[in-house]
Scaffold this motif. Structure first.
Motif, PDB file in Angstrom:
ATOM      1  N   VAL A 150     -23.911  32.316 -75.041  1.00 35.49           N
ATOM      2  CA  VAL A 150     -23.322  31.032 -75.448  1.00 35.49           C
ATOM      3  C   VAL A 150     -22.191  30.647 -74.496  1.00 35.49           C
ATOM      4  O   VAL A 150     -22.086  29.486 -74.059  1.00 35.49           O
ATOM      5  CB  VAL A 150     -22.796  31.105 -76.896  1.00 35.49           C
ATOM      6  N   LEU A 186     -23.019  36.174 -77.810  1.00 31.25           N
ATOM      7  CA  LEU A 186     -21.821  35.383 -77.527  1.00 31.25           C
ATOM      8  C   LEU A 186     -21.644  35.160 -76.024  1.00 31.25           C
ATOM      9  O   LEU A 186     -21.201  34.087 -75.589  1.00 31.25           O
ATOM     10  CB  LEU A 186     -20.584  36.082 -78.096  1.00 31.25           C
ATOM     11  N   ILE A 208     -14.661  30.806 -76.595  1.00 28.27           N
ATOM     12  CA  ILE A 208     -15.420  31.883 -77.245  1.00 28.27           C
ATOM     13  C   ILE A 208     -14.568  33.135 -77.356  1.00 28.27           C
ATOM     14  O   ILE A 208     -14.550  33.818 -78.394  1.00 28.27           O
ATOM     15  CB  ILE A 208     -16.707  32.184 -76.454  1.00 28.27           C
TER      16      ILE A 208
END
Length: 472
Positions: free
Chosen positions: A427, A424, A410
C-alpha cells in the motif's frame, strides 16, 4: 537487475553470512585486480573519429596481454591471500576468478565497438544472458552445497557465455592477430581512466576487505547485503545511465554541441528518480529486507536505512567521469576521483577499526565531500550557474516530498514502527507512486516529458498487439 535481485534473495537463504563474507572478499580482490587492465582500456575506441582494424587488434592485444599478466599475478599471490584471511579455500576461489578474467577480456573490445555505434540492444543481450547464466550456475551449485565456491564457478561459466555472445554480435576473429600499432595512445587515454577505475573498485571493496581482516566474516556478510539492498535503486534506475552517458556526451562533443543542457537535464532526472527511491527504501527497509534476504537478515535493516539516507548525496557522482572524459578533461576526471575517493578511503579505514556502525556512519562524511568535489570539477568545464542547479534540486525535492508523504502516513498509522507487513508495504509503495506522479505533474518536472514520450512510443505498439486493432 531482476535476475540479480532474485539471485541475492535465493543465495541469502542458501548461504550463511560467513560464506557470503568469504565470497565477497574473493570477488572484491578479483575486481580490483582486473580493473588494472583499464589502463589499456578498449573504450579508447569510443571517442576516436575513425577506427581502423589495427586499432581494434591493438585494443584486444593490450587487453588480453594485461589480463594474462593479472591472472598470473593473482594465481601467484592466491596462497598468501588465503593465509591472510585464514581461509585456505579462498586460494582456489581466486585462481578460478583469475581465469575468468582472461576469458572475459575478449568481450571488452567488442563491447567498446558496440557502445561506439550506440548498439545498446546488443550489449543488453550480452549482459543480460551473462547475468542469467551466472545466477543459474551459482544458485544451482549453492543448492548442492558448493558453498561460497558457487560464486567462482558461476563467474567462470558466465564469462564463457559472454564471450560466445560477443562474437555472435561482432564475429571479428581477425582481432586475435597480435598488433601494437599506436599502443601509446591507448595508455595515454587509459592512464587516468585506469587509475580512476582502480580507485573506484578499491573504494567499493575496501570496507569489506578491511572488515574481513579485523572483524568476524559475519560483519562482512551483513555489510555486503545491506549495501546490495541499498544499491537497488541505483541498479534498477541508473546502472544503464553510466553505460550510455560517456558515448552520448562524446557524440555531443564530436558534433561541437554544448553539454551543459544535457548535464543539467540528466541531474534533474537522476534526483527525481533516485531521491524518492532512496527515502522510500529507508522507510520500507524492514519488509524489503525480509523479501530480498529473508528473516535471518534482520540485522541488516538499520544498516540499510542509514546507507539509504547517506546515498542521497551521491547523485552527481555518476556523471562526473563521463562528462569530463568526453570533454577531453581526463586529468581533471582523475583528480576529482582521486581527491574524493582518496579521502574517503582514509575515513573508511579509520572508521572500520571502530566497528560496523562506525563504518556506516562514515558515509555521511565521505559522500557529501565527494558530491562537492564532483560539482566543483564539472563546473569548470560545464559552466552552469549555481542558481540553475539549485532550481533543479528544489523541483526534484518537491517531487521527492510527494513520493514519501504516503509511506510516511502509513508509518505514522503503524505507530512509527518500521516492521510493516508486506501488505502495508505494498500500500505504501502504491501511495508513493501516486504521489510521485502527481508531484511530477504539479511541478511540471522535465522527467514528465520523458514519461509522456515513452507512453506515446509504446502505446501504439501495445494497441497494435490487441486483437481486432489494425497495426499502423
Amino acid at each position: 537487475m531482476i535476475v540479480s535481485l532474485a539471485m541475492i534473495a535465493v543465495l541469502s537463504r542458501l548461504l550463511d553470512t560467513t560464506a557470503i563474507g568469504i565470497a565477497v572478499i574473493g570477488l572484491g580482490i578479483g575486481t580490483i585486480a582486473f580493473n588494472i587492465r583499464e589502463f589499456a582500456t578498449s573504450e579508447y575506441l569510443i571517442q576516436r573519429i575513425d577506427v581502423s582494424r589495427e586499432d581494434i587488434r591493438t585494443a584486444f592485444t593490450l587487453m588480453f596481454g594485461t589480463s594474462l599478466l593479472i591472472c598470473c599475478g593473482l594465481s601467484a599471490f592466491a596462497p598468501w591471500i588465503a593465509e591472510f584471511y585464514s581461509q585456505p579455500a579462498l586460494k582456489m576461489f581466486i585462481i578460478i576468478l583469475a581465469f575468468s578474467g582472461v576469458i572475459d577480456s575478449s568481450v571488452s573490445t567488442i563491447a567498446a565497438l558496440l557502445k561506439r555505434d550506440m548498439q545498446f540492444g546488443a550489449m543488453t543481450r550480452i549482459n543480460a544472458l551473462g547475468v542469467i547464466t551466472n545466477a543459474a550456475v551459482t544458485v544451482t551449485l549453492a543448492w548442492f552445497d558448493f558453498g561460497f565456491m558457487s560464486y567462482a564457478w558461476g563467474t567462470l561459466v558466465s564469462a564463457l557465455v559472454r564471450m560466445v555472445l560477443a562474437f555472435h554480435a561482432r564475429p571479428i576473429l581477425w582481432m586475435y592477430r597480435p598488433c601494437l600499432k599506436g599502443w601509446r595512445s591507448f595508455f595515454v587515454f587509459g592512464g587516468y581512466k585506469g587509475a580512476s577505475t582502480v580507485l573506484d573498485r578499491t573504494y567499493e571493496a575496501l570496507p569489506q576487505l578491511v572488515l574481513g581482516h579485523f572483524m568476524p566474516l559475519t560483519a562482512v556478510g551483513l555489510f555486503n547485503r545491506a549495501n546490495l539492498v541499498c544499491g537497488l535503486p541505483d541498479k534498477f534506475m541508473l546502472s544503464a545511465l553510466f553505460s550510455i552517458a560517456f558515448p552520448a556526451f562524446a557524440a555531443e562533443v564530436r558534433q561541437n554541441r554544448s553539454v551543459k543542457e544535457a548535464y543539467l537535464r540528466l541531474i534533474s532526472y537522476i534526483t527525481a528518480l533516485y531521491w524518492p527511491a532512496q527515502l522510500v527504501l529507508a522507510i520500507l527497509a524492514y519488509p524489503i529486507v525480509h523479501i530480498a534476504l529473508g528473516p535471518a537478515w534482520d540485522g541488516a535493516v538499520p544498516l540499510v536505512q542509514l546507507l539509504s539516507l547517506a546515498a542521497i548525496f551521491w547523485f552527481p557522482n555518476i556523471l562526473t567521469f563521463p562528462v569530463l572524459v568526453a570533454l577531453g578533461a581526463n586529468r581533471e576526471a582523475f583528480e576529482a576521483n582521486f581527491i574524493g575517493r582518496g579521502l574517503a578511503m582514509v575515513v573508511i579505514c579509520v572508521a572500520s577499526f571502530y566497528g560496523l556502525y562506525a563504518l556506516v556512519f562514515s558515509q555521511f562524511i565521505v559522500l557529501p565531500f565527494q558530491m562537492a568535489i564532483s560539482l566543483i570539477y564539472v563546473r569548470r568545464h560545464v559552466p552552469f550557474a549555481w542558481t540553475e542547479f539549485a532550481a533543479i534540486l528544489c523541483n526534484s525535492a518537491l517531487v521527492t516530498f510527494g513520493a514519501v508523504i504516503g509511506p510516511l502516513g502509513i508509518l505514522a498509522a503503524h505507530g512509527f514502527a518500521f516492521d510493516l507487513s508486506i501488505g502495508l508495504a505494498l500500500v505504501a509503495t502504491l501511495l508513493s507512486a501516486a504521489g510521485w506522479l502527481t508531484a511530477l505533474v504539479l511541478t511540471k518536472h522535465p522527467l514528465l516529458d520523458e514519461i509522456i514520450h515513452m507512453v506515446e512510443l509504446f502505446m501504439p505498439r501495445l494497441l497494435a498487439n490487441r486483437p481486432g486493432v489494425p497495426a499502423e
